[in-house]
Design a protein around this motif. Structure first.
Motif: not given
Length: 148
Positions: A60-67
């Motif tokens: 999920y962090v790879q998909d949305d690095p802002s996380l």
């Protein structure tokens, strides 16, 4: 210059080797990747250090690095836990890519072409089915700039 003359000894791990030990080898020696062999000792893949890093970051962090900003630093402390009990095989992509390999008599241009096409920092230098050594991108650049 031929590939066999450019090749260097390089660490190799088996697909069933401990993933944590392989990651430590990559880290301690600051390697761009490592050659992975099958049970017969024949090279079957390259495990780039970037692939190990990718394994450590939640999807999920790879998909949305802002996380990434909301995760605390304790995640870094759990790296060893995430790799513990895993094998190198579990770090490799499900669909293996073409193994970057060259023959011992290939030229510097042929080696560079394989590295560029496969976007891999390492190539295995082979003679028949035997691994003679490895050429890293930095080694190739060193030789090209020195002899160019």
């Amino acid at each position: 210059m031929h590939a066999v003359e450019m090749a260097e000894e390089y660490p190799v791990v088996d697909v069933d080797s401990d993933a944590l030990a392989a990651a430590k080898l990559l880290a301690e020696r600051r390697l761009p990747g490592i050659v992975v062999t099958d049970s017969s000792g024949c090279p079957c893949s390259i495990l780039p250090a970037s692939q190990v890093v990718q394994f450590l970051v939640p999807r999920y962090v790879q998909d949305d690095p802002s996380l990434a900003g909301v995760l605390d630093e304790s995640m870094a402390d759990r790296v060893a836990d995430k790799l513990g009990g895993k094998t190198v095989r579990s770090l490799l992509p499900e669909k293996p890519s073409e193994l970057p390999r060259v023959q011992s008599d290939d030229t510097i241009v042929e080696v560079a072409a394989i590295m560029a096409r496969l976007r891999c920092p390492l190539v295995a230098v082979m003679e028949d089915k035997r691994l003679l050594g490895v050429i890293s991108a930095s080694r190739l650049l060193e030789l090209a700039l020195t002899h160019g």
